[in-house]
Design an enzyme around this catalytic site. Structure first.
Site, PDB file in Angstrom:
ATOM      1  N   HIS A 120     -12.192  -1.084 -93.240  1.00 43.90           N
ATOM      2  CA  HIS A 120     -12.404   0.196 -92.005  1.00 43.90           C
ATOM      3  C   HIS A 120     -13.101  -1.062 -91.011  1.00 43.90           C
ATOM      4  O   HIS A 120     -13.667  -1.481 -89.982  1.00 43.90           O
ATOM      5  CB  HIS A 120     -14.428   0.211 -92.292  1.00 43.90           C
ATOM      6  CG  HIS A 120     -14.152   0.827 -93.583  1.00 43.90           C
ATOM      7  ND1 HIS A 120     -15.539   1.649 -94.393  1.00 43.90           N
ATOM      8  CD2 HIS A 120     -13.331   1.373 -94.099  1.00 43.90           C
ATOM      9  CE1 HIS A 120     -15.008   1.980 -94.925  1.00 43.90           C
ATOM     10  NE2 HIS A 120     -13.718   2.101 -95.897  1.00 43.90           N
TER      11      HIS A 120
ATOM     12  N   TYR B 115     -22.339   4.886 -97.087  1.00 41.65           N
ATOM     13  CA  TYR B 115     -22.845   4.060 -98.181  1.00 41.65           C
ATOM     14  C   TYR B 115     -23.971   4.377 -97.855  1.00 41.65           C
ATOM     15  O   TYR B 115     -24.691   3.795 -99.071  1.00 41.65           O
ATOM     16  CB  TYR B 115     -21.617   2.664 -98.671  1.00 41.65           C
ATOM     17  CG  TYR B 115     -20.638   3.174 -98.347  1.00 41.65           C
ATOM     18  CD1 TYR B 115     -19.901   3.488-100.428  1.00 41.65           C
ATOM     19  CD2 TYR B 115     -19.523   2.964 -98.166  1.00 41.65           C
ATOM     20  CE1 TYR B 115     -19.073   3.710-100.501  1.00 41.65           C
ATOM     21  CE2 TYR B 115     -17.924   2.812 -97.795  1.00 41.65           C
ATOM     22  CZ  TYR B 115     -17.870   3.909 -99.583  1.00 41.65           C
ATOM     23  OH  TYR B 115     -16.737   3.728 -99.471  1.00 41.65           O
TER      24      TYR B 115
ATOM     25  N   ARG C 146      -8.126  -0.790-102.059  1.00 36.21           N
ATOM     26  CA  ARG C 146      -7.498   1.135-102.150  1.00 36.21           C
ATOM     27  C   ARG C 146      -6.888   0.214-103.018  1.00 36.21           C
ATOM     28  O   ARG C 146      -5.897  -0.966-103.229  1.00 36.21           O
ATOM     29  CB  ARG C 146      -6.712   0.884-100.909  1.00 36.21           C
ATOM     30  CG  ARG C 146      -8.016   1.464 -99.316  1.00 36.21           C
ATOM     31  CD  ARG C 146      -6.576   1.630 -98.444  1.00 36.21           C
ATOM     32  NE  ARG C 146      -8.216   1.952 -97.532  1.00 36.21           N
ATOM     33  CZ  ARG C 146      -8.668   1.719 -96.816  1.00 36.21           C
ATOM     34  NH1 ARG C 146      -8.141   0.286 -96.559  1.00 36.21           N
ATOM     35  NH2 ARG C 146      -9.226   1.638 -95.093  1.00 36.21           N
TER      36      ARG C 146
ATOM     37  N   HIS D 272     -10.472   5.678-107.220  1.00 38.48           N
ATOM     38  CA  HIS D 272     -11.405   5.728-106.350  1.00 38.48           C
ATOM     39  C   HIS D 272     -12.929   5.069-106.305  1.00 38.48           C
ATOM     40  O   HIS D 272     -12.953   4.865-105.140  1.00 38.48           O
ATOM     41  CB  HIS D 272     -10.729   6.765-104.984  1.00 38.48           C
ATOM     42  CG  HIS D 272     -11.052   5.688-103.922  1.00 38.48           C
ATOM     43  ND1 HIS D 272     -10.394   4.816-103.070  1.00 38.48           N
ATOM     44  CD2 HIS D 272     -12.002   6.269-102.495  1.00 38.48           C
ATOM     45  CE1 HIS D 272     -10.269   4.626-102.369  1.00 38.48           C
ATOM     46  NE2 HIS D 272     -11.377   5.089-101.736  1.00 38.48           N
TER      47      HIS D 272
ATOM     48  N   LYS E  84      -4.862  -0.505 -93.908  1.00 35.00           N
ATOM     49  CA  LYS E  84      -3.765   0.919 -92.856  1.00 35.00           C
ATOM     50  C   LYS E  84      -3.167   0.409 -92.097  1.00 35.00           C
ATOM     51  O   LYS E  84      -4.093  -0.428 -91.041  1.00 35.00           O
ATOM     52  CB  LYS E  84      -5.123   1.459 -92.633  1.00 35.00           C
ATOM     53  CG  LYS E  84      -5.571   2.379 -94.367  1.00 35.00           C
ATOM     54  CD  LYS E  84      -6.430   3.624 -93.592  1.00 35.00           C
ATOM     55  CE  LYS E  84      -6.533   4.372 -95.298  1.00 35.00           C
ATOM     56  NZ  LYS E  84      -7.605   5.650 -95.071  1.00 35.00           N
TER      57      LYS E  84
ATOM     58  N   ARG F  44     -13.149   1.716-105.742  1.00 27.01           N
ATOM     59  CA  ARG F  44     -14.140   0.886-104.030  1.00 27.01           C
ATOM     60  C   ARG F  44     -15.315   1.329-103.626  1.00 27.01           C
ATOM     61  O   ARG F  44     -16.285   0.407-103.006  1.00 27.01           O
ATOM     62  CB  ARG F  44     -12.765   1.766-103.138  1.00 27.01           C
ATOM     63  CG  ARG F  44     -13.418   1.014-102.443  1.00 27.01           C
ATOM     64  CD  ARG F  44     -12.013   1.614-101.042  1.00 27.01           C
ATOM     65  NE  ARG F  44     -12.072   1.778-100.001  1.00 27.01           N
ATOM     66  CZ  ARG F  44     -11.658   0.202 -99.126  1.00 27.01           C
ATOM     67  NH1 ARG F  44     -11.687  -0.722 -99.684  1.00 27.01           N
ATOM     68  NH2 ARG F  44     -11.400   0.888 -97.999  1.00 27.01           N
TER      69      ARG F  44
END
Length: 300
Positions: free
Chosen positions: A272, A281, A149, A246, A173, A249
């Protein structure tokens, strides 16, 4: 124990045990307070008294207030987690949100750059060896080569780069850490960046810090600054469709899957927490296969 104390316990739980980000914690807190306001209006005295019918009434109220499907789904998810916590702590005897679901919006597939578009972007950052061009080259190679990111790239320190193993320590995150490998293109771009850009700019402005990416004054680049640089690269490449930084990514993940990478590996590289976040995806790659078939097969 009153409602405020219960909410404070839950917030402490998602911060200290689940390690959720500040934005996620605030979203949970707001969702619970909104629900608490509704309970007060309905004269429902405590969380134990909430049942399926009161939840349906709450959802009706949210629709009346024109909340989007995605917002309602998020509130349900927040409250389901809150009740699971109370169930674990034996504050309530059941979770009335277990049997409640709400349809989300239609799946929006992530947009990505096509090969010719990526070539146009790289042509911009390889047109000369000026200090800022070299810096921009390193940023583009970093984001496309690792799939991280923009916010994660701004947090990288020089010491996070493991040259021996060709990997970078990424803080994602919820402060979760992962190592992401990199290839020869990024390795070369970084070597040039250090010698022809970073060292020179930091010496010129007498700066001393360990952040990898810097602005033209030698200070650490913010996520906003990196997005601005990427937007300028995209504009200079004269790409016509509506695009967003973005998408690099998304392109990273799509290219890996299109070239045979397995889903679990892509999930780990992207950072993730859930495989379901990565599975979107597969829809992109299926659409790509379908479009290729329709274009090239004589019986399509």
């Amino acid at each position: 124990m009153n409602e405020q104390q219960i909410v404070e316990m839950f917030m402490s739980y998602i911060q200290n045990e689940r390690n959720y980000s500040e934005n996620t914690r605030l979203a949970y807190h707001d969702d619970i307070l909104d629900f608490q306001t509704f309970l007060n209006q309905q004269h429902i005295l405590n969380y134990q008294d909430v049942d399926y019918l009161s939840i349906r009434l709450y959802l009706t109220e949210l629709k009346r207030e024109n909340y989007s499907r995605s917002s309602i789904s998020r509130k349900i998810s927040s409250l389901r987690s809150f009740y699971n916590f109370m169930l674990r702590e034996e504050i309530v005897e059941n979770n009335p949100f277990t049997s409640v679901s709400h349809a989300k919006n239609h799946l929006r597939l992530p947009k990505f750059f096509y090969n010719e578009e990526m070539e146009a972007l790289f042509q911009v950052v390889y047109e000369d060896d000026e200090a800022l061009t070299v810096r921009d080259r390193a940023i583009l190679e970093l984001l496309y080569g690792t799939g991280i990111r923009v916010s994660e790239s701004a947090d990288i320190r020089v010491g996070d780069i493991e040259q021996t193993y060709q990997a970078i320590l990424i803080r994602g995150k919820g402060n979760k850490e992962r190592y992401v490998p990199f290839g020869s293109f990024l390795e070369d771009a970084m070597a040039t960046y250090f010698t022809k850009s970073r060292h020179m700019l930091m010496a010129k402005y007498q700066k001393n810090h360990d952040f990898l990416l810097i602005n033209h004054y030698g200070d650490p680049l913010t996520p906003r600054g990196i997005r601005y640089i990427l937007t300028k690269i995209i504009e200079k490449a004269a790409l016509t469709r509506k695009i967003h930084p973005h998408m690099l990514r998304h392109t990273f993940a799509t290219d890996l899957l299109n070239n045979g990478a397995d889903m679990r590996t892509v999930q780990e590289l992207l950072g993730h927490a859930s495989l379901s976040s990565t599975q979107i995806y597969t829809h992109v790659t299926k659409e790509h296969l379908k479009a290729t078939y329709a274009k090239h097969h004589p019986r399509a």
